[in-house]
Write a protein that holds these residues in place. Structure first.
Motif, PDB file in Angstrom:
ATOM      1  N   GLN A  41       0.967  -1.558   0.350  1.00  0.00           N
ATOM      2  CA  GLN A  41       0.085   0.369   0.081  1.00  0.00           C
ATOM      3  C   GLN A  41       1.062   1.228  -0.493  1.00  0.00           C
ATOM      4  OE1 GLN A  41      -3.770  -2.144   2.367  1.00  0.00           O
ATOM      5  NE2 GLN A  41      -2.231  -0.418   3.558  1.00  0.00           N
ATOM      6  N   ALA A  42       1.840   1.554   0.912  1.00  0.00           N
ATOM      7  CA  ALA A  42       3.220   2.366   0.388  1.00  0.00           C
ATOM      8  C   ALA A  42       3.635   2.691  -0.863  1.00  0.00           C
ATOM      9  CB  ALA A  42       3.937   1.960   1.853  1.00  0.00           C
ATOM     10  N   VAL A  43       3.771   1.587  -0.708  1.00  0.00           N
ATOM     11  CA  VAL A  43       4.702   1.680  -2.401  1.00  0.00           C
ATOM     12  C   VAL A  43       3.778   2.299  -3.404  1.00  0.00           C
ATOM     13  CG1 VAL A  43       5.575   0.415  -4.667  1.00  0.00           C
ATOM     14  CG2 VAL A  43       6.437   0.420  -2.078  1.00  0.00           C
ATOM     15  N   LEU A 107       2.315   7.223   6.373  1.00  0.00           N
ATOM     16  CA  LEU A 107       2.007   6.121   6.813  1.00  0.00           C
ATOM     17  C   LEU A 107       0.639   5.867   6.759  1.00  0.00           C
ATOM     18  CD1 LEU A 107       3.294   5.871  10.704  1.00  0.00           C
ATOM     19  CD2 LEU A 107       2.222   6.930  11.045  1.00  0.00           C
ATOM     20  N   ALA A 108      -0.536   6.369   6.882  1.00  0.00           N
ATOM     21  CA  ALA A 108      -2.185   6.809   6.578  1.00  0.00           C
ATOM     22  C   ALA A 108      -2.126   5.434   5.621  1.00  0.00           C
ATOM     23  CB  ALA A 108      -2.514   8.044   6.532  1.00  0.00           C
ATOM     24  N   ALA A 109      -1.546   5.608   4.446  1.00  0.00           N
ATOM     25  CA  ALA A 109      -1.234   4.419   3.637  1.00  0.00           C
ATOM     26  C   ALA A 109      -0.507   3.333   3.850  1.00  0.00           C
ATOM     27  CB  ALA A 109      -0.353   5.332   1.904  1.00  0.00           C
ATOM     28  N   LEU A 110       0.198   3.464   4.873  1.00  0.00           N
ATOM     29  CA  LEU A 110       0.987   2.240   4.757  1.00  0.00           C
ATOM     30  C   LEU A 110      -0.047   1.726   6.028  1.00  0.00           C
ATOM     31  CD1 LEU A 110       3.662   0.429   5.283  1.00  0.00           C
ATOM     32  CD2 LEU A 110       3.910   1.145   7.897  1.00  0.00           C
ATOM     33  N   LEU A 111      -0.821   2.385   6.941  1.00  0.00           N
ATOM     34  CA  LEU A 111      -1.436   1.934   7.688  1.00  0.00           C
ATOM     35  C   LEU A 111      -2.987   1.707   7.368  1.00  0.00           C
ATOM     36  CD1 LEU A 111      -0.779   3.942  10.687  1.00  0.00           C
ATOM     37  CD2 LEU A 111      -0.053   1.571  10.023  1.00  0.00           C
ATOM     38  N   ALA A 112      -3.869   2.113   6.726  1.00  0.00           N
ATOM     39  CA  ALA A 112      -5.042   2.169   5.810  1.00  0.00           C
ATOM     40  C   ALA A 112      -5.930   0.544   6.144  1.00  0.00           C
ATOM     41  CB  ALA A 112      -5.329   2.201   4.038  1.00  0.00           C
ATOM     42  N   GLY A 113      -6.297   0.141   6.787  1.00  0.00           N
ATOM     43  CA  GLY A 113      -7.076  -1.700   6.455  1.00  0.00           C
ATOM     44  C   GLY A 113      -6.259  -2.513   6.990  1.00  0.00           C
ATOM     45  N   ARG A 114      -5.060  -2.137   7.481  1.00  0.00           N
ATOM     46  CA  ARG A 114      -4.215  -3.505   8.333  1.00  0.00           C
ATOM     47  C   ARG A 114      -4.258  -3.325   9.844  1.00  0.00           C
ATOM     48  NH1 ARG A 114      -4.705  -4.362   3.743  1.00  0.00           N
ATOM     49  NH2 ARG A 114      -5.252  -5.944   5.111  1.00  0.00           N
ATOM     50  N   LYS A 115      -3.715  -4.038  10.638  1.00  0.00           N
ATOM     51  CA  LYS A 115      -3.121  -4.327  12.090  1.00  0.00           C
ATOM     52  C   LYS A 115      -1.903  -4.437  12.088  1.00  0.00           C
ATOM     53  CE  LYS A 115      -5.143  -6.362  15.559  1.00  0.00           C
ATOM     54  NZ  LYS A 115      -4.299  -5.197  16.335  1.00  0.00           N
ATOM     55  N   LEU A 116      -1.082  -3.598  12.420  1.00  0.00           N
ATOM     56  CA  LEU A 116       0.371  -3.860  12.445  1.00  0.00           C
ATOM     57  C   LEU A 116       0.749  -3.229  14.361  1.00  0.00           C
ATOM     58  CD1 LEU A 116       1.826  -1.054   9.442  1.00  0.00           C
ATOM     59  CD2 LEU A 116       1.206  -4.124   9.967  1.00  0.00           C
ATOM     60  N   ASP A 117       1.341  -4.169  15.128  1.00  0.00           N
ATOM     61  CA  ASP A 117       1.924  -3.571  16.483  1.00  0.00           C
ATOM     62  C   ASP A 117       2.825  -2.178  16.267  1.00  0.00           C
ATOM     63  OD1 ASP A 117       0.857  -5.719  17.213  1.00  0.00           O
ATOM     64  OD2 ASP A 117       3.151  -6.833  16.994  1.00  0.00           O
TER      65      ASP A 117
END
Length: 294
Positions: A41-43, A107-117
């Motif tokens: 997503q980030a790329v 960062l918003a793109a990286l996190l969209a819909g994802r569950k990261l620690d």
């Protein structure tokens, strides 16, 4: 200029994204599938972020006005304007928040819909952070006079999701003489804008030991125009260093009282001032680390 570039660093854990002046290090922590999807997503988001900014660059280089927010098309440009508006009682343009805003958008793109620690996007030291509950991250801070030996630990409960460092030795022009000013705030954009103004305030106007040059002589299209930017700082007496730092601290304390930043650390000539709760300490090898540098 080449198009957007993406590759893994040698450790195989950190993603490097580069396009023109934007140079990002991205790292995500969590389940492998979630991290892979987040990186993809980030790329994808990175392909157009610089193009969007360039399209609105002329307006982004103009000063913000406290009572007249502008409407920008791109989400990163809107982040930039929002970050500088609370500070627009003095001269500031949205460009003061560009690095932090790009970090926030990525960062918003990286996190969209994802569950990261945990995750971070480091844009040349101006960074956006994601911390899930009960997690923390360590940051190395340069420009303090101690190399990379100083560390700040940020915990999820601190509410800090952005860090930025500004100073006259950095990659952007500064009106002041700070070796480094590191700011912790709610977003990378807010930290970036505040660090710029606090670093500008660490100053000794008219001091002959300070060499200044019009920004436009160094970069004709600079948003600072003919304003004098610092190009060299000679030997200062201890009292002068203290006075310059106190000038910056007054601005930092004002921002903190107004809720615009969580904390800041100001460095000049081997001396420091702290506003808020910033505990510098030795490295913690058990924490992931990203680097904030001036």
């Amino acid at each position: 200029m080449e198009g957007p570039q993406a590759h893994w660093l040698q450790d195989g854990k950190r993603l490097h994204l580069n396009h023109g002046p934007i140079d990002l290090i991205v790292e995500a922590f969590g389940e492998a599938d979630e991290c892979r999807a987040a990186y993809a997503q980030a790329v994808a988001r990175f392909q157009t972020i610089l193009i969007e900014l360039v399209e609105e660059l002329p307006e982004l280089r103009l000063p913000a006005f406290f009572l007249a927010p502008r409407t920008f098309t791109g989400p990163t440009a809107r982040r930039m304007e929002a970050a500088v508006m609370p500070l627009a009682e003095c001269f500031i343009t949205p460009m003061a928040a560009v690095a932090g805003s790009v970090a926030d958008e990525m960062l918003a793109a990286l996190l969209a819909g994802r569950k990261l620690d945990r995750a971070y996007v480091n844009n040349g030291g101006d960074s956006a952070l994601h911390l899930d509950k009960a997690t923390s991250i360590g940051l190395a801070v340069a420009g303090t006079g101690n190399g990379m030996a100083d560390r700040i630990t940020i915990r999820a409960q601190d509410g800090v999701r952005g860090v930025a460092t500004s100073g006259w030795r950095g990659r952007s022009f500064s009106l002041g003489i700070a070796d480094a000013v590191t700011v912790l705030a709610r977003t990378g954009a807010e930290a970036d804008a505040a660090a710029t103004l606090i670093a500008n305030a660490v100053d000794l106007p008219g001091n002959p030991a300070i060499r200044r040059t019009p920004a436009s002589d160094l970069s004709p299209d600079s948003d600072l125009g003919a304003r004098l930017v610092t190009q060299g700082v000679g030997t200062l007496a201890s009292g002068e260093v203290a006075r310059a730092l106190d000038n910056g601290l007054a601005v930092a304390e004002d921002f903190r009282r107004r809720g615009l930043i969580a904390a800041s650390a100001l460095f000049l000539g081997g001396e420091a001032r702290i506003s808020g709760s910033v505990a510098l300490g030795p490295p913690n090898k058990h924490e992931p680390e990203e680097v904030a540098h001036a």
